[in-house]
Design a protein around this motif. Structure first.
Motif, PDB file in Angstrom:
ATOM      1  N   ILE A 217       0.099  13.861 -14.857  1.00 46.62           N
ATOM      2  CA  ILE A 217      -0.262  12.935 -13.777  1.00 46.62           C
ATOM      3  C   ILE A 217       0.890  11.956 -13.574  1.00 46.62           C
ATOM      4  CG2 ILE A 217      -1.871  11.139 -13.039  1.00 46.62           C
ATOM      5  CD1 ILE A 217      -4.025  12.537 -14.660  1.00 46.62           C
ATOM      6  N   VAL A 218       1.284  11.759 -12.316  1.00 47.17           N
ATOM      7  CA  VAL A 218       2.261  10.741 -11.925  1.00 47.17           C
ATOM      8  C   VAL A 218       1.623   9.903 -10.824  1.00 47.17           C
ATOM      9  CG1 VAL A 218       4.531  10.287 -10.944  1.00 47.17           C
ATOM     10  CG2 VAL A 218       4.223  12.190 -12.525  1.00 47.17           C
ATOM     11  N   SER A 219       1.572   8.579 -11.049  1.00 51.38           N
ATOM     12  CA  SER A 219       0.894   7.706 -10.099  1.00 51.38           C
ATOM     13  C   SER A 219       1.742   6.463  -9.857  1.00 51.38           C
ATOM     14  CB  SER A 219      -0.484   7.298 -10.644  1.00 51.38           C
ATOM     15  OG  SER A 219      -1.088   6.352  -9.793  1.00 51.38           O
ATOM     16  N   THR A 220       1.977   6.146  -8.574  1.00 52.48           N
ATOM     17  CA  THR A 220       2.652   4.905  -8.186  1.00 52.48           C
ATOM     18  C   THR A 220       1.866   4.276  -7.040  1.00 52.48           C
ATOM     19  OG1 THR A 220       4.102   6.027  -6.604  1.00 52.48           O
ATOM     20  CG2 THR A 220       4.885   5.843  -8.874  1.00 52.48           C
ATOM     21  N   GLU A 221       2.444   3.254  -6.426  1.00 50.67           N
ATOM     22  CA  GLU A 221       1.748   2.556  -5.351  1.00 50.67           C
ATOM     23  C   GLU A 221       1.563   3.430  -4.114  1.00 50.67           C
ATOM     24  OE1 GLU A 221       3.992  -0.908  -4.572  1.00 50.67           O
ATOM     25  OE2 GLU A 221       3.404  -1.942  -6.432  1.00 50.67           O
ATOM     26  N   GLU A 222       2.493   4.378  -3.877  1.00 51.84           N
ATOM     27  CA  GLU A 222       2.439   5.151  -2.636  1.00 51.84           C
ATOM     28  C   GLU A 222       2.388   6.658  -2.864  1.00 51.84           C
ATOM     29  OE1 GLU A 222       5.984   4.230  -0.535  1.00 51.84           O
ATOM     30  OE2 GLU A 222       7.312   4.619  -2.255  1.00 51.84           O
TER      31      GLU A 222
ATOM     32  N   PHE B 289      -1.383  19.143  -6.944  1.00 48.44           N
ATOM     33  CA  PHE B 289      -1.981  18.279  -5.927  1.00 48.44           C
ATOM     34  C   PHE B 289      -1.048  17.086  -5.719  1.00 48.44           C
ATOM     35  CE2 PHE B 289      -4.387  14.409  -4.995  1.00 48.44           C
ATOM     36  CZ  PHE B 289      -4.957  14.755  -3.780  1.00 48.44           C
ATOM     37  N   GLU B 290      -0.637  16.866  -4.456  1.00 49.37           N
ATOM     38  CA  GLU B 290       0.215  15.746  -4.105  1.00 49.37           C
ATOM     39  C   GLU B 290      -0.460  14.940  -3.005  1.00 49.37           C
ATOM     40  OE1 GLU B 290       4.918  16.343  -4.734  1.00 49.37           O
ATOM     41  OE2 GLU B 290       4.040  17.509  -3.104  1.00 49.37           O
ATOM     42  N   ALA B 291      -0.388  13.596  -3.141  1.00 55.55           N
ATOM     43  CA  ALA B 291      -0.953  12.709  -2.131  1.00 55.55           C
ATOM     44  C   ALA B 291       0.061  11.629  -1.809  1.00 55.55           C
ATOM     45  CB  ALA B 291      -2.256  12.090  -2.625  1.00 55.55           C
ATOM     46  N   PHE B 292       0.583  11.661  -0.556  1.00 58.02           N
ATOM     47  CA  PHE B 292       1.440  10.588  -0.057  1.00 58.02           C
ATOM     48  C   PHE B 292       0.518   9.582   0.625  1.00 58.02           C
ATOM     49  CE2 PHE B 292       3.908  14.444  -0.321  1.00 58.02           C
ATOM     50  CZ  PHE B 292       5.069  14.032  -0.960  1.00 58.02           C
ATOM     51  N   LEU B 293       0.155   8.524  -0.097  1.00 59.87           N
ATOM     52  CA  LEU B 293      -0.945   7.653   0.288  1.00 59.87           C
ATOM     53  C   LEU B 293      -0.669   6.942   1.604  1.00 59.87           C
ATOM     54  CD1 LEU B 293      -1.699   6.181  -3.253  1.00 59.87           C
ATOM     55  CD2 LEU B 293      -2.834   8.086  -2.105  1.00 59.87           C
ATOM     56  N   PHE B 294      -1.781   6.684   2.336  1.00 55.83           N
ATOM     57  CA  PHE B 294      -1.697   6.069   3.655  1.00 55.83           C
ATOM     58  C   PHE B 294      -1.242   4.612   3.566  1.00 55.83           C
ATOM     59  CE2 PHE B 294      -3.633   3.966   7.363  1.00 55.83           C
ATOM     60  CZ  PHE B 294      -3.103   4.743   8.383  1.00 55.83           C
ATOM     61  N   GLU B 295      -1.723   3.895   2.529  1.00 54.93           N
ATOM     62  CA  GLU B 295      -1.360   2.501   2.290  1.00 54.93           C
ATOM     63  C   GLU B 295      -1.048   2.339   0.792  1.00 54.93           C
ATOM     64  OE1 GLU B 295      -0.995  -0.052   4.271  1.00 54.93           O
ATOM     65  OE2 GLU B 295      -1.680   0.810   6.170  1.00 54.93           O
ATOM     66  N   PRO B 296      -0.281   1.314   0.410  1.00 55.76           N
ATOM     67  CA  PRO B 296      -0.014   1.101  -1.031  1.00 55.76           C
ATOM     68  C   PRO B 296      -1.253   0.673  -1.796  1.00 55.76           C
ATOM     69  CG  PRO B 296       0.914  -0.690   0.278  1.00 55.76           C
ATOM     70  CD  PRO B 296       0.450   0.346   1.255  1.00 55.76           C
ATOM     71  N   VAL B 297      -1.330   1.096  -3.066  1.00 55.10           N
ATOM     72  CA  VAL B 297      -2.442   0.729  -3.960  1.00 55.10           C
ATOM     73  C   VAL B 297      -1.868  -0.051  -5.144  1.00 55.10           C
ATOM     74  CG1 VAL B 297      -3.823   2.729  -3.311  1.00 55.10           C
ATOM     75  CG2 VAL B 297      -2.242   2.894  -5.242  1.00 55.10           C
ATOM     76  N   ASP B 298      -2.768  -0.658  -5.913  1.00 54.05           N
ATOM     77  CA  ASP B 298      -2.373  -1.428  -7.103  1.00 54.05           C
ATOM     78  C   ASP B 298      -2.293  -0.471  -8.290  1.00 54.05           C
ATOM     79  OD1 ASP B 298      -1.895  -3.199  -9.096  1.00 54.05           O
ATOM     80  OD2 ASP B 298      -3.486  -4.599  -8.568  1.00 54.05           O
ATOM     81  N   ASP B 299      -1.089  -0.046  -8.614  1.00 54.52           N
ATOM     82  CA  ASP B 299      -0.918   0.954  -9.670  1.00 54.52           C
ATOM     83  C   ASP B 299      -1.302   0.417 -11.045  1.00 54.52           C
ATOM     84  OD1 ASP B 299       0.042   3.499 -10.708  1.00 54.52           O
ATOM     85  OD2 ASP B 299       1.694   2.349 -11.537  1.00 54.52           O
ATOM     86  N   ASP B 300      -1.117  -0.888 -11.298  1.00 54.00           N
ATOM     87  CA  ASP B 300      -1.420  -1.450 -12.614  1.00 54.00           C
ATOM     88  C   ASP B 300      -2.917  -1.411 -12.916  1.00 54.00           C
ATOM     89  OD1 ASP B 300       1.234  -1.989 -13.040  1.00 54.00           O
ATOM     90  OD2 ASP B 300       1.123  -4.008 -12.168  1.00 54.00           O
ATOM     91  N   ARG B 301      -3.759  -1.468 -11.889  1.00 55.10           N
ATOM     92  CA  ARG B 301      -5.208  -1.453 -12.112  1.00 55.10           C
ATOM     93  C   ARG B 301      -5.836  -0.097 -11.831  1.00 55.10           C
ATOM     94  NH1 ARG B 301      -8.433  -4.592  -9.088  1.00 55.10           N
ATOM     95  NH2 ARG B 301      -7.027  -4.763  -7.316  1.00 55.10           N
ATOM     96  N   SER B 302      -5.025   0.889 -11.475  1.00 54.40           N
ATOM     97  CA  SER B 302      -5.553   2.234 -11.201  1.00 54.40           C
ATOM     98  C   SER B 302      -5.942   2.921 -12.509  1.00 54.40           C
ATOM     99  CB  SER B 302      -4.498   3.060 -10.464  1.00 54.40           C
ATOM    100  OG  SER B 302      -4.157   2.462  -9.233  1.00 54.40           O
TER     101      SER B 302
END
Length: 405
Positions: free
Chosen positions: A33-38, A49-62
């Motif tokens: 698993i690789v997870s960042t804000e976008e 599975f790849e997701a180029f997110l629509f808006e940035p998320v809070d990676d520290d609380r994910s």
């Protein structure tokens, strides 16, 4: 070429994205698993599975949870609003490649920062331990110096008192001699005659002393005497009554050294993280949460080899053995954990409750209900208001009463 996963599901609120990705039979160990804000990637060969997110998320609380053949992600949004879609709709390969490379770079930087922080923490702990040891040694030296100073003062006082007594004795002897001379001078003997008598007496004593003094022998010739000692491991003198015990002790020490040397050779192939018992405990806890009980047992066992004085490693390994139905091993590990959790203090009460319940559960599964009831009652003494413990203990009592009836 990987197969892209398209049968995912997602939902959202104003503040959070919930995403579910099916793992298609993949085990927990094979999921990367690789997870960042976008960007979010879930790779379990041959699927991707790849997701180029629509808006940035809070990676520290994910957060991510894997179990029952599915990976569930909770992604808090940075801005509270409803998204139009989960991913961006662009098909520009260069843009996606740039986002992907930026995500991998952030992931590497994050891992490097965590490793650096862990190394700094370990260095600080070593520094604190060294300072504490030096402080204790200084206090011990100060105590020894105080004892020496007190002993010197005592010896000085005793020497001064002895010198004072010797001086008083000399004064008393002088006074006694003067008194005798005064008594002799009170007779009718002239002064010159009295002096001659005293002088004759002193000469007589000196000649008598010279006659009595023996002739001293000449000094001996100098030489060297060779002294050899039998080589010995123990610092004390040999006692024949303790020879069997000493030989047994030496034998055990040799076996221990061989075992340690073999273990050191095995541990040389491990990475720096795998030599840290705290990291191994966290890894075992994660494996247990994901249902990988064999992997958790391996992690806890390696942690015990590195440091066998941590009760949580034995207690957690007992929980894994319960899941694997290795009941005798669960009893053995729980007993070892309870031995290490002595003396009983409020700080380890929760750990003693867990170890007692795990050993009691293993006894009950072996149909040793009397022994299991003892462990449950011991846990109730520590936590008497635990309703679940009270119900389990009552069930065991009912089983014992039914078997007795």
């Amino acid at each position: 070429m990987p197969l892209h996963v398209t049968d995912y599901r997602w939902s959202q609120t104003d503040s959070t994205i919930h995403l579910s990705v099916p793992l298609k039979g993949a085990t927990v160990r094979k999921v990367d698993i690789v997870s960042t804000e976008e960007y979010l990637k879930v790779h379990f060969p041959p699927f991707l599975f790849e997701a180029f997110l629509f808006e940035p998320v809070d990676d520290d609380r994910s957060t991510a949870r894997i179990g029952n053949g599915v990976a569930v992600f909770t992604l808090p949004k940075k801005t509270c609003k409803v998204w139009e879609r989960l991913m961006i709709t662009t098909d520009d390969k260069e843009t996606k490649k740039e986002i992907r490379e930026r995500a991998l770079l952030k992931q590497q930087q994050k891992l490097s920062a965590e490793s650096k922080q862990k190394g700094e923490k370990q260095q600080a702990e070593k520094k604190y331990a060294l300072e504490t040891m030096m402080k204790l040694e200084k206090e011990e030296r100060d105590i020894i110096e105080k004892m020496k100073e007190a002993e010197r003062e005592k010896t000085t006082a005793e020497l001064a008192a002895w010198q004072l007594r010797q001086k008083q004795k000399a004064e008393e002897a002088q006074q006694k001699q003067n008194h005798q001379i005064q008594q002799a001078g009170s007779t009718d003997i002239p002064g010159n005659r009295l002096t001659d008598i005293v002088k004759n007496k002193q000469d007589h004593r000196n000649s008598k002393t010279k006659k009595i003094q023996p002739q001293l022998p000449p000094p001996r010739r100098s030489g060297n005497i060779a002294v050899t000692f039998t080589p010995r491991v123990f610092p004390t003198a040999l006692r024949e009554s303790l020879v069997p015990e000493e030989e047994e002790w030496l034998k055990k020490q040799a076996e221990a050294r061989r075992a340690v040397s073999a273990e050191v050779e095995e541990l040389q192939d491990l990475s720096e993280e795998e030599r840290n018992h705290d990291w191994l405990k966290q890894k075992g806890d994660k494996c247990f949460t994901n249902g990988d009980y064999v992997g958790a047992v391996n992690a806890y066992s390696l942690g015990i080899r590195l440091n066998g004085k941590i009760p949580a490693l034995y207690s957690n390994r007992a929980a894994c053995h319960l899941k694997l139905r290795n009941l005798h091993k669960a009893i053995e590990d729980s007993s070892k954990a309870l031995d290490l959790l002595t003396p009983a203090v409020p700080a380890n009460s929760a750990a003693r409750v867990r170890a007692s319940i795990r050993r009691g559960s293993a006894f009950c599964r072996l149909q040793l209900y009397a022994e299991g009831l003892q462990d449950y009652e011991a846990a109730l003494k520590i936590d008497p208001h635990n309703e679940a413990l009270q119900e389990d203990a009552q069930i065991i009592r009912d089983i014992l009463q039914g078997s007795a009836g």
